[in-house]
Design an enzyme around this catalytic site. Structure first.
Site: not given
Ligand code: BMA
Length: 870
Positions: A456, A553
């Site tokens: 990120e 994610e």
């Molecule tokens: C993301 C991950 C972590 C985090 C998660 C939840 O973007 O890369 O940095 O724990 O979100 O917030």
């Protein structure tokens, strides 16, 4: 905390029990693992400490502190990370070892800022926990000692830096430490939104002495290169030579493929890397390594035999696997962007899986059995990929070997996350060495399919997370490109041309590159991968999700089960609104968001008994999470074969996150300790190789058949209940590796067809069948209204009977949504769970992970269903 390492006199020996690959005759090794002495800076604490280990676990084992995970201890023990600590040991070395030309001190890993001295003289300084340090101890190489704790060191580095490198500190809710981006250490050890702040220090990996006269071989790493008419294996031999010039020969054999070749060897003095290319005999078939669900994971033994003169031989054995991997970014017909998918052995593979975070704050407490259990749980849930996220640690060798064996593809981040980073020379030197060492260590694993620069950090710059004023932005972009492109990427390409590299995640990939590595919008769904979180939008509304090329994610939080929390809490902590609940929640507003999302579709618990209400609240967060991630994942899987409005061709779904670091609320599907949350049971179904996915599109109910298989199938959707009869769709050709619409009917017509059905009194269950009546994949269902608004959900009478060992039979007198079996502390998992039970009996098997009895299971077992919570 300074981790100062003092070693005693070279005399005497204890035998080493760990050694990677090699060596005979040439090397003598003494392990320095075991009991050392640990002292704090003013000498008020002095205790035995195990190596490998860390200060926290040493204090715990000696009874100076309680379980650091217990209640509020993470904050209470903050002092440990502010002190300086010294590890000391005394050992003797036998005379034959002392007679060797070289004696090397090898530290597999030091956490993190330390000065190492031998007999009072400094022999090295360390600043990176991800490095192996090797020191030649025959001569002294004094360094100035840096005596500081990781927390103080990070603060000093930030202070000394000529401009701000944000973020300064984590959000207050995380109760963490500041400036972790200045220290090459597990970034989440200063706290994260799912984890406590335990800035550890210590000798977290093994220590040994190695002595040799002529040659020290420290790694061999076969690297597979396909070429047009066959396969070649590049074997790298890294050696350290003391003698003048060493000549001899090296024989490489792959007996399983009838391949052997002998190479003349000339080794120059000093440390060198020598590469030998073995052309594999392809007169017979070479069996390929496949991701789980796509084929097997066969390996071939490879042996090396070196002869460097009379009496001077060495041998090594390792395993090789054959596979190719490409990251395909090419024009997509009907879409303005580029594809983004992995092609393994020429086959496009939809990545199904999750994100891996550190499994413990104290790495020395990570057990091989724990790693195995998590990876087996991933595969049991039909996952074929995991992303080792960049805020944690490069995993131990065992992790990657198991991924090789289990067919788990690894998306490997470099350890940089959610921050900007400094780029001064000593920092960069350390990073370069880290990249070199880690790539060399891991590149022979077929499971590793991608190197990725960071988590990120492109998006942090692109969308200005840290409020950098416009005129200063070029400076930070320059630092970004210097770190991830000019250095990390350049090194990776030099060390390993056999797998793709991405600078960041999320990224637009090639399109980011064209924009100078920082895209205007790295979340653009038409390029690269995306991370997407929304806690306030209704997760049942699939139109809210980005139709991305690859979802690396996404996720929702839930609380772990009561039995897991009970281990670190006392009765006064068991309330949703109490200090313990807010203390463990490291994501601002997390507890409120969970209940708000749950409240959109379910009654919220309102039992008058506070404990009952607390337990039901934990349960309802798991129901919400499981159903939300199911909805999102099914959307991604059904989007694999279509382009809508220029978007689609989704080829990956890695939800956030697989595992937990402690007992607290998080996005995980597996609790600390290994217990599956409801989400993990759901994952087993929503990642099934063949799956019917139902959703509403305008006025219609639509079902897609998703298939990861290589074969084509002729399937019908069987939809039930309609007028007590099954409604069948016409047989449809479902191609392998595709998502095919198979059923479409207006919801109104469906409801009319079933007599008195309404959205509130009816739901749709369906499954896929071939023309012989054989079922393909798990059944699925679609709610036509929120369970909160449903009519006729009665309090089910669920009775539990056991027989034949660990099989549990459930009977329900009525439809019971989200039935949840909980085995308390009995380690194991249920074979399959009927989350939506009709009024019939259902058998559920329990797979114990350790010694237990049916009686013990019976005593621990509780059953909850949605109707119980209101
Ligand atoms: C993301 C991950 C972590 C985090 C998660 C939840 O973007 O890369 O940095 O724990 O979100 O917030």
């Amino acid at each position: 905390m300074l981790c100062k390492v003092t070693l005693g006199v070279l005399k005497g020996a204890s035998k080493l029990n760990v050694l990677l690959l090699l060596l005979l005759l040439l090397l003598t090794i003494i392990s320095l693992n075991g009991k050392w002495t640990l002292e704090n800076s003013n000498g008020t604490l002095s205790l035995p400490a195990e190596v490998p280990g860390c200060v926290h676990t040493a204090l715990l084992k000696q009874g100076y502190i309680q379980d650091p995970y217990y209640r509020f201890n993470d904050v209470a023990y903050g002092w440990i990370a502010l002190d300086n600590w010294t590890y000391t040991t005394t050992f003797t070395v036998p005379s034959d070892m002392r007679a060797k030309q070289r004696v090397m001190l090898v530290f597999e890993g030091i956490d993190t800022i330390s000065t190492v001295s031998l007999n009072g003289a400094a022999v090295g300084r360390t600043d990176n926990m991800f490095l192996q340090y090797v020191r030649w101890v025959n001569s002294h190489d004094p360094h100035e000692a840096v005596h500081t704790s990781p927390v103080r060191y990070a603060a000093q580095r930030s202070e000394a830096h000529s401009y701000r490198v944000p973020p300064d500190c984590p959000p207050e809710v995380q109760q963490g430490q500041c400036h972790v981006n200045y220290i090459r250490k597990e970034q989440s050890s200063f706290s994260w939104d799912w984890g406590p702040s335990f800035p550890t220090a210590g000798l977290w990996k093994g220590v040994r002495l190695e002595a040799y006269d002529v040659l020290r071989c420290f790694t061999t790493s076969p690297d597979i290169h396909p070429f047009t008419s066959g396969w070649s294996l590049q074997v790298e031999l890294q050696v350290e030579v003391v003698a003048e010039v060493t000549r001899g020969q090296l024989t490489l054999s792959l007996p399983g493929l009838d391949t052997q070749q002998t190479f003349p060897v000339q080794l120059l003095p000093g440390r060198t890397r020598n590469t030998y290319t073995l052309h594999v005999n392809t007169s017979g078939p070479v069996e390929l390594w496949w991701p789980s669900g796509h084929g097997d994971q066969p390996s071939y033994p490879l042996t090396l035999q070196g002869v460097l003169g009379p009496g001077l031989t060495f041998t090594a054995d390792t395993k090789v696997y054959f596979r190719t991997v490409e990251l395909v970014q090419e024009p997509v017909p009907g879409s303005p962007g580029l594809s983004f998918y992995f092609r393994v052995n020429g086959k496009a593979v939809f990545m199904k899986g999750s994100n891996w975070i550190p499994t413990h704050s104290f790495q020395d407490l990570v057990s091989p059995a724990g790693v195995r259990s998590l990876l087996e749980s991933a595969v049991a849930a039909n996952m074929n990929a995991l992303r080792v996220w960049g805020g944690g640690v490069y995993q131990q060798d065992l992790f990657y070997s198991l991924c090789d064996e289990l067919g788990v593809m690894v998306w490997q981040d470099f350890m940089f996350a959610c921050a900007l980073y400094p780029t001064e020379e000593d920092f960069m030197d350390s990073v370069r060495e880290e990249v070199r060492q880690q790539v060399r260590r891991l590149k022979s694993h077929p499971s590793v399919v991608l190197w990725s620069g960071n988590n990120e950090n492109e998006v942090a710059l692109a969308t200005n997370w840290f409020g950098i004023p416009g005129p200063e932005r070029p400076l930070y972009v320059k630092d970004y490109v210097k770190l991830y492109v000019d250095n990390i990427r350049a090194l990776v390409l030099e060390e390993d041309q056999s797998r793709p590299f991405l600078a960041s995640s999320p990224t637009n990939g090639l399109a980011s590159e064209r924009q100078g590595w920082v895209a205007d919008d790295p979340y653009d769904p038409r390029y690269g991968d995306t991370h997407y979180y929304s806690y306030s939008r209704d997760c049942w509304d699939w139109s809210a999700f980005p139709r991305t090329r690859f979802a690396s994610e996404y996720g929702f939080q839930s609380w772990p089960s009561f039995s897991t929390l009970q281990k670190v809490s006392v009765p006064e902590d068991w309330s949703w609104d109490g200090p313990f609940s807010s203390h463990r929640q490291h994501h601002a507003e997390g507890n409120r968001q969970m209940l708000e999302q749950a409240g959109l579709h379910y009654h919220l618990p309102n039992a008058t008994d506070p404990l009952r209400r607390y337990k039901h609240t934990l349960y309802i967060t798991q129901v919400m999470q499981a159903q939300c991630v199911k909805a999102q994942t099914e959307f991604y899987r059904r989007s694999r074969s279509e382009v809508v409005g220029g978007k689609g061709h989704t080829m990956g779904a890695l939800y956030w996150q697989l595992n937990d670091i402690w007992q607290a609320p998080s996005w995980s599907s597996i609790e600390f300790g290994g217990k599956w949350k409801m989400l993990h049971y759901f994952a087993q179904r929503f990642f099934a190789p063949v799956l019917p996915v139902g959703f509403e599109d305008g006025v219609s109910m639509v079902i897609y058949a998703v298939s990861d298989l290589s074969v084509d199938l002729n399937l019908t959707a069987q939809v039930w209940p309609v007028n007590n009869q099954t409604l069948s769709s016409p047989a449809t050709l479902v191609r392998g590796n595709s998502a095919t619409p198979i059923f479409r009917q207006p919801v109104d017509a469906l409801l009319k067809g079933c007599g008195n059905c309404t959205r509130r009194s009816c739901l749709l269950a369906f499954h896929l069948e071939d023309n012989h009546g054989a079922r393909w994949g798990p059944g699925n269902h679609h709610f036509l209204c929120s369970p909160r608004d449903a009519e006729g959900i009665e309090a089910p009478h669920i009775t539990v009977r056991y027989w034949r060992g660990y099989t549990v039979t459930l009977r329900s007198t009525s439809v019971a949504p989200f039935v949840w079996l909980d085995a308390g502390d009995v380690p194991g998992r249920f074979g399959s769970n009927g989350f939506l039970m009709a009024s019939r009996s259902q058998e559920v098997g329990f797979v114990p992970w350790g010694p237990t009895s049916a009686e013990e299971l019976g005593r621990a077992l509780t059953v909850t269903s949605l109707r119980d919570v209101y």
